[in-house]
Design an enzyme around this catalytic site. Structure first.
Site, mmCIF file in Angstrom:
data_model
loop_
_atom_site.group_PDB
_atom_site.id
_atom_site.type_symbol
_atom_site.label_atom_id
_atom_site.label_comp_id
_atom_site.label_asym_id
_atom_site.label_seq_id
_atom_site.Cartn_x
_atom_site.Cartn_y
_atom_site.Cartn_z
ATOM 1 N N CYS A 74 0.851 -1.192 0.000
ATOM 2 C CA CYS A 74 0.000 0.000 0.000
ATOM 3 C C CYS A 74 0.882 1.235 0.000
ATOM 4 O O CYS A 74 2.089 1.151 0.220
ATOM 5 C CB CYS A 74 -0.974 0.003 1.171
ATOM 6 S SG CYS A 74 -0.228 -0.210 2.777
ATOM 7 N N GLU A 122 -8.189 7.615 4.969
ATOM 8 C CA GLU A 122 -7.836 7.473 3.564
ATOM 9 C C GLU A 122 -9.016 7.189 2.637
ATOM 10 O O GLU A 122 -9.971 6.518 3.000
ATOM 11 C CB GLU A 122 -6.777 6.367 3.427
ATOM 12 C CG GLU A 122 -5.521 6.762 4.191
ATOM 13 C CD GLU A 122 -4.335 5.866 3.972
ATOM 14 O OE1 GLU A 122 -3.215 6.351 4.168
ATOM 15 O OE2 GLU A 122 -4.504 4.693 3.598
#
Length: 183
Positions: A74, A122
């Site tokens: 990620c 996020e």
């Protein structure tokens, strides 16, 4: 001459509003300070031909959720950078892999790390890819360990030991497996 390693915490991230529209930028470290600034991110999930998912255990030196098991890799695209491009670069940096990636959805979340005090807030683009037999070569500064698991076995383990996993992992797994994978 080799270049010095990048201080990932000083890199810029793209701030977003509740609809995912870009509203500015700031450093990674600033976006993750409490209460957390909503920003663009990506999560990559790489599968093999038998349907197993490649997991990574985040390195102990990570500033957020160290030592937790998580998706293949990620990160954050730079402001204005295409998400798939950034994800492909990061997959190479973290896991030593090159895989064609397809964006399959977005997972929005906010999670506080009780050990470090940092916050993940996020707009997380979820990308999947199929590995054609190449072996991972993880960067030890990023990845403590890796393993392969079927999504069903992973879901069971997440139910039994939720604190062993990153808080976003269950959500991105559901986005990634909501439709059949294509090679």
């Amino acid at each position: 001459m080799p270049t010095a390693p990048t201080d990932r915490e000083s890199l810029p991230v793209e701030l977003v509003d509740t609809a995912g529209n870009t509203v500015g930028s700031c450093a990674v470290s600033e976006a993750h300070r409490a209460p957390g600034a909503p920003h663009r991110a990506f999560s990559v999930l790489v599968f093999d031909n038998s349907g197993r998912l490649l997991l990574q255990q985040r390195a102990l030196g990570k500033t957020r959720f160290p030592a937790r098991w998580s998706n293949t890799c990620c990160g954050h695209p730079a402001p204005g950078q295409a998400v798939a491009e950034a994800a492909g670069i990061r997959l190479g940096e973290e896991m030593g892999l090159r895989v064609r990636l397809t964006e399959v959805g977005v997972y929005r979340y906010r999670a506080e790390d009780p050990r470090t005090g940092y916050v993940e807030h996020e707009w997380d683009h979820v990308l999947t890819g199929m590995l054609d037999g190449a072996a991972p070569h993880p960067d030890p500064a990023e990845v403590a360990a890796y393993r392969w698991m079927t999504p069903d076995d992973l879901r069971r383990q997440m139910q039994e030991q939720p604190h062993e996993f990153s808080p976003w992992f269950a959500g991105v797994l559901e986005v990634a497996t909501a439709r059949p994978l294509t090679p």
